[in-house]
Motif scaffolding. Structure first.
Motif: not given
Length: 131
Positions: A8-9, A21-23, A27-28, A57-60
């Protein structure tokens, strides 16, 4: 997860990746520490409105990958008369199966109806109904 995040980076603009990443990092970390019940996290609602839909969407997908260990997750949008469009993360097989997506839509309708009934009971009882 590291490989997925590295992909993704490379693929995303730097600012978007940092926002992602901040989102997902809290959670991770909570998943890693097995503290999911204590974490308040949502990609919907007022706090998420500032996030572009692509980042949500990417975070999900990142979170789904961390939870399931699968890289074939997809975000699909299911629309019902009761709920309007709802974005759902599911595996690729389910995402391509209209019958399964119909079952998910039926579940969303049923859940919405239950929530509305509970909201009505709460309001009639003088209890907060903003769940």
């Amino acid at each position: 997860m590291d490989v997925y995040l590295d992909l993704l980076r490379v693929r995303m603009a730097s600012d978007d990746y940092q926002l992602l990443l901040s989102v997902v990092e809290p959670v991770l970390q909570a998943i890693d520490e097995q503290q999911m019940p204590t974490i308040d996290f949502s990609l919907d609602g007022d706090s998420a409105e500032a996030l572009p839909q692509e980042i949500r969407d990417e975070a999900a997908l990142v979170i789904a990958t961390a939870v399931t260990g699968r890289l074939d997750n997809e975000v699909v949008e299911i629309s019902t008369d009761e709920t309007g469009p709802v974005r759902v993360v599911t595996d690729a097989t389910t995402a391509s199966d209209p019958e399964r997506l119909g079952e998910i839509a039926d579940y969303l309708k049923e859940r919405h109806q239950q929530n509305e009934e509970l909201r009505g009971i709460a309001e009639a009882s003088g209890l907060p109904s903003d769940f």
